[in-house]
Structure formats: structure tokens, C-alpha cells
Design a protein around this motif. Structure first.
Motif, mmCIF file in Angstrom:
data_model
loop_
_atom_site.group_PDB
_atom_site.id
_atom_site.type_symbol
_atom_site.label_atom_id
_atom_site.label_comp_id
_atom_site.label_asym_id
_atom_site.label_seq_id
_atom_site.Cartn_x
_atom_site.Cartn_y
_atom_site.Cartn_z
ATOM 1 N N ASP A 15 0.833 -1.207 0.000
ATOM 2 C CA ASP A 15 0.000 0.000 0.000
ATOM 3 C C ASP A 15 0.867 1.257 0.000
ATOM 4 O O ASP A 15 0.607 2.208 -0.746
ATOM 5 N N SER A 16 1.920 1.262 0.816
ATOM 6 C CA SER A 16 2.824 2.416 0.847
ATOM 7 C C SER A 16 3.552 2.578 -0.481
ATOM 8 O O SER A 16 3.694 3.699 -0.992
ATOM 9 N N TYR A 32 -7.440 1.149 -10.247
ATOM 10 C CA TYR A 32 -6.332 0.347 -9.727
ATOM 11 C C TYR A 32 -6.823 -0.373 -8.483
ATOM 12 O O TYR A 32 -7.131 0.257 -7.469
ATOM 13 N N MET A 33 -6.924 -1.699 -8.562
ATOM 14 C CA MET A 33 -7.384 -2.511 -7.437
ATOM 15 C C MET A 33 -6.424 -3.678 -7.248
ATOM 16 O O MET A 33 -5.985 -4.287 -8.231
ATOM 17 N N ASP A 37 -1.571 -10.129 -4.100
ATOM 18 C CA ASP A 37 -0.560 -9.889 -5.129
ATOM 19 C C ASP A 37 -1.151 -9.857 -6.533
ATOM 20 O O ASP A 37 -0.402 -9.918 -7.519
ATOM 21 N N ASP A 38 -2.456 -9.759 -6.663
ATOM 22 C CA ASP A 38 -3.119 -9.644 -7.967
ATOM 23 C C ASP A 38 -3.686 -8.242 -8.114
ATOM 24 O O ASP A 38 -4.408 -7.759 -7.229
ATOM 25 N N VAL A 39 -3.372 -7.597 -9.237
ATOM 26 C CA VAL A 39 -3.798 -6.220 -9.484
ATOM 27 C C VAL A 39 -4.672 -6.183 -10.726
ATOM 28 O O VAL A 39 -4.355 -6.811 -11.745
ATOM 29 N N LEU A 40 -5.760 -5.440 -10.646
ATOM 30 C CA LEU A 40 -6.631 -5.194 -11.791
ATOM 31 C C LEU A 40 -6.672 -3.689 -12.040
ATOM 32 O O LEU A 40 -6.886 -2.908 -11.118
ATOM 33 N N GLY A 41 -6.446 -3.297 -13.296
ATOM 34 C CA GLY A 41 -6.456 -1.872 -13.620
ATOM 35 C C GLY A 41 -7.133 -1.606 -14.954
ATOM 36 O O GLY A 41 -7.247 -2.493 -15.807
ATOM 37 N N THR A 74 -4.487 -10.168 -25.722
ATOM 38 C CA THR A 74 -5.500 -11.229 -25.605
ATOM 39 C C THR A 74 -6.818 -10.607 -25.167
ATOM 40 O O THR A 74 -6.820 -9.687 -24.348
ATOM 41 N N PRO A 75 -7.925 -11.054 -25.710
ATOM 42 C CA PRO A 75 -9.204 -10.405 -25.366
ATOM 43 C C PRO A 75 -9.649 -10.671 -23.927
ATOM 44 O O PRO A 75 -10.453 -9.918 -23.389
ATOM 45 N N SER A 76 -9.138 -11.716 -23.297
ATOM 46 C CA SER A 76 -9.580 -12.081 -21.956
ATOM 47 C C SER A 76 -8.399 -12.107 -21.005
ATOM 48 O O SER A 76 -7.324 -12.605 -21.345
ATOM 49 N N ILE A 77 -8.619 -11.574 -19.798
ATOM 50 C CA ILE A 77 -7.598 -11.630 -18.757
ATOM 51 C C ILE A 77 -8.268 -12.114 -17.472
ATOM 52 O O ILE A 77 -9.408 -11.753 -17.191
ATOM 53 N N PRO A 78 -7.563 -12.929 -16.677
ATOM 54 C CA PRO A 78 -8.136 -13.410 -15.410
ATOM 55 C C PRO A 78 -7.768 -12.488 -14.248
ATOM 56 O O PRO A 78 -6.669 -11.927 -14.194
ATOM 57 N N PHE A 79 -8.702 -12.344 -13.334
ATOM 58 C CA PHE A 79 -8.439 -11.663 -12.067
ATOM 59 C C PHE A 79 -9.140 -12.451 -10.974
ATOM 60 O O PHE A 79 -10.376 -12.524 -10.936
ATOM 61 N N LEU A 80 -8.336 -13.091 -10.115
ATOM 62 C CA LEU A 80 -8.849 -13.985 -9.078
ATOM 63 C C LEU A 80 -9.675 -15.090 -9.734
ATOM 64 O O LEU A 80 -9.153 -15.835 -10.552
ATOM 65 N N ASP A 81 -10.960 -15.205 -9.407
ATOM 66 C CA ASP A 81 -11.788 -16.271 -9.983
ATOM 67 C C ASP A 81 -12.679 -15.764 -11.111
ATOM 68 O O ASP A 81 -13.671 -16.396 -11.453
ATOM 69 N N THR A 82 -12.312 -14.625 -11.706
ATOM 70 C CA THR A 82 -13.133 -14.005 -12.748
ATOM 71 C C THR A 82 -12.323 -13.817 -14.018
ATOM 72 O O THR A 82 -11.196 -13.306 -13.965
ATOM 73 N N SER A 83 -12.895 -14.224 -15.130
ATOM 74 C CA SER A 83 -12.299 -13.967 -16.442
ATOM 75 C C SER A 83 -13.027 -12.784 -17.072
ATOM 76 O O SER A 83 -14.256 -12.808 -17.231
#
Length: 353
Positions: A15-16, A32-33, A37-41, A74-83
């Protein structure tokens, strides 16, 4: 992250770090979320500026290196359990994502758990697939993944189809105000016995009585030990409880125990939440001092008045180890009912049907 404090420290550090490099960046992401260790932007400043931002955040700290996946390649990217799929029009859709390296293991249909628990796991996973999906076609694909997962874990198609239909048609029930419920905690044996007990509780008319099933005999508990060997006896060669038969176990606590007079074979059953060696020493001291109104003081004063009690005269054995005081009281009562020890003045700690 072997230590419990490691994840919170890592989150605070990241966070810092993120505050610093996002403040100093020439272009910032619109969204930015991060989760662990997984980031979605969301980036709307072009590919060249994205690569510049990527180099900027990788230069923020020598020990932190990011990798990137973008919808440019690529048209699809994964974030946690969501594509997440972004279409050329800018519209995006979401559906359930399961990693290709996933072992595909979930609560097996043949595992020693109540069927209600297995059904709840099935329903929760189907609802997760439905909630993640953004449209009907994505929902169907997500549900198919869940079906394959549960089929591979021993569930039959009829059960899965019935659960799917229920989750697709039923609406979430409004939460009612919680009413106090007295929980009867029982060891789970099998579904047949569980259903019988549930039926008895239901017929009793006790509206505020519920049954919770537990099973402490897991594979993990049987195979995993936190210590390579038991801790050494604090009393050493002078430990009375070790001499009485508790060699290597005198440090045990939360137990139901049996003490037997080797002179006449009469016994006493008790329970303690402390180390068994401390309780044994108290019993031995009562016997030596002929303490009034104590089981071993009365026994040696009345039956063996000329004997000087020693550890070899009072043999000790641990009957059961329990986690809570309630469990110990119940277990003690059951052992007393089974053995009917002569030196116990009470029939049971708690009333046992």
C-alpha cells in the motif's frame, strides 16, 4: 509467507509503495485494485504510456517486480476467480475462471461430512458461478465448469442438475432477525445416524435447539504433528506421574484419566484441564496425608492405613483427550457410567441419558 504476520505486513508495504509510484507517475490508471498480489487496472492512455508506466512501477523497489497481461494481446484476462473479456466495441463480459493448474479438488461426495454440508458447498459454488457471470451465455459456461468440477468429485448429475435448477429459480431469502439457538454438538458418524438424530430433535418440539456435527478425526490430525517428539518431562527421574505409568504423557492437559489402586484394584475416574502430572501429584499428596473428604485420602486411611502411598501404588492412565471443559465433563460422565469406579462418590459430572 510462512508466518501469520507476513501477509498483513506485505499488504501494508505494498500500500505504501503503490501510493508512492502512483503519485509520481506521469499517467495513472483510471482504476487500480489489488488483492494480495493480484492487481486489476483500467488504462485509457495508450499502449506506449502503459509500457512507460509498467517500467516506472518496476523501478519503484528492487525486490518488487510486476508482470503484466493486457487486452491488447489477448481479449480475456483473469483476475482472481473471474475472467474478464473486452470486446472491440468496448463492452466487457465476465465469467467464472478456474486456473488450468487447479487440482480440481473440492469436498468429495464420499467424504465423512453430513449431506447438508455437501449440498451447501454445491449450492454455494453454483451461486458463485451465477453471480460472477455477466450474461446468459457466460452463465452457462460458468455453470458447466462447476458441473465438471463436482462430477469429478463423485457427485451424480441428478444432484447437480437439481441444485442448478434451484439456484437459478430461487431468490435470496430476506434475512430474519437471529433468535438464540442452543447448539447440541455431536460427533458425526454417518448420514443415517445424523438424520435419525435430526428427526428426534424435530419431534421434540424444541424450536431453539439445533444440532452441529463435528469430526476431529481428520487425515491432517492423524498425519501431521507440530512437534517431532514430546517435550521432556519437567520432573525428570523424580516425576511421580511418569513412575505411575504416564511416561512421555505427563505433560498432557485437557484429559479424562483413570487412577487404579494396585493394592486392591479399585479405581477412580476424573478430569482436568491442567497438566495431568499436577493433578496426579495432588491425588498422591491426598493419599499420603489421609486427607478427609478426598477419594484417595479416604481410601488409604480406611482400606490401607499401614501403607505409605507411593506412585507404584496408584497407577495412572489417560482415557481421553478433550478440547473444551464441556467435552471433558461429558466424556468423564460417560467413562464413569461405563466403568463404575468404586472410588467415585458422584455417578457423573453431568447427567447423561
Amino acid at each position: 509467507m510462512g508466518s501469520r504476520v507476513a501477509p498483513p505486513l506485505a499488504i501494508i508495504f505494498m500500500d505504501s509503495l503503490e501510493r508512492d509510484f502512483n503519485t509520481s507517475a506521469s499517467h495513472k490508471p483510471d482504476l487500480y485494485m489489488r488483492y494480495i498480489d493480484d492487481v486489476l487496472g483500467v488504462w485509457t492512455h495508450g499502449s506506449a504510456n502503459l509500457q512507460e508506466y509498467f517500467r516506472h512501477i518496476n523501478d519503484a523497489h528492487p525486490s518488487i517486480k510486476f508482470t503484466i497481461e493486457s487486452t491488447d494481446k489477448t481479449p480475456s484476462i483473469p483476475f482472481l476467480d473471474t475472467s474478464i473479456t473486452v470486446e472491440p466495441t468496448g463492452k466487457y463480459t465476465t465469467e467464472l475462471y478456474i486456473k488450468p493448474t487447479s487440482a480440481g479438488i473440492i469436498l468429495h461426495a464420499d467424504s465423512a461430512h453430513p449431506w447438508k454440508t455437501k449440498r451447501a458447498v454445491l449450492h454455494s459454488q453454483i451461486r458463485r458461478a451465477i453471480n460472477i457471470s455477466s450474461d446468459n451465455s457466460a452463465r452457462e459456461r460458468s455453470i458447466e465448469k462447476i458441473k465438471d468440477l463436482f462430477l469429478n468429485n463423485g457427485y451424480n448429475m441428478r444432484t447437480i442438475s437439481r441444485a442448478t435448477s434451484c439456484c437459478q429459480t430461487s431468490r435470496p431469502r430476506p434475512r430474519r432477525r437471529a433468535t438464540p439457538v442452543t447448539r447440541l454438538v455431536l460427533p458425526f458418524i454417518d448420514d443415517k445416524l445424523a438424520q435419525t438424530v435430526q428427526a428426534i430433535v424435530h419431534k421434540s418440539g424444541q424450536q431453539n435447539l439445533g444440532v452441529t456435527w463435528t469430526n476431529k478425526q481428520t487425515i491432517k490430525n492423524q498425519l501431521v504433528r507440530s512437534a517431532l517428539k514430546p517435550p521432556p518431562c519437567p520432573g525428570g527421574s523424580r516425576c511421580h506421574s511418569c513412575a505411575a505409568g504416564l511416561q512421555g504423557r505427563c505433560h498432557s492437559s485437557g484429559v479424562v484419566y483413570q487412577l487404579t489402586c494396585t493394592l486392591c484394584n479399585r479405581s477412580y475416574i476424573g478430569e482436568t484441564g491442567r497438566h495431568i502430572r499436577l493433578r496426579y501429584n495432588e491425588h498422591l499428596r491426598d493419599a499420603k496425608n489421609h486427607r478427609m473428604d478426598s477419594p484417595w485420602g479416604d481410601h488409604f486411611r480406611d482400606d490401607h492405613p499401614r501403607c505409605r502411598p507411593e506412585p507404584q501404588h496408584i497407577a495412572a492412565k489417560i482415557l481421553q483427550t478433550c478440547n473444551t471443559s464441556r467435552d471433558r465433563k461429558i466424556a468423564e460422565s460417560l467413562w464413569i457410567r461405563t466403568y463404575r469406579p468404586a472410588l467415585n462418590t458422584n455417578i457423573a459430572s453431568w447427567a447423561v441419558l
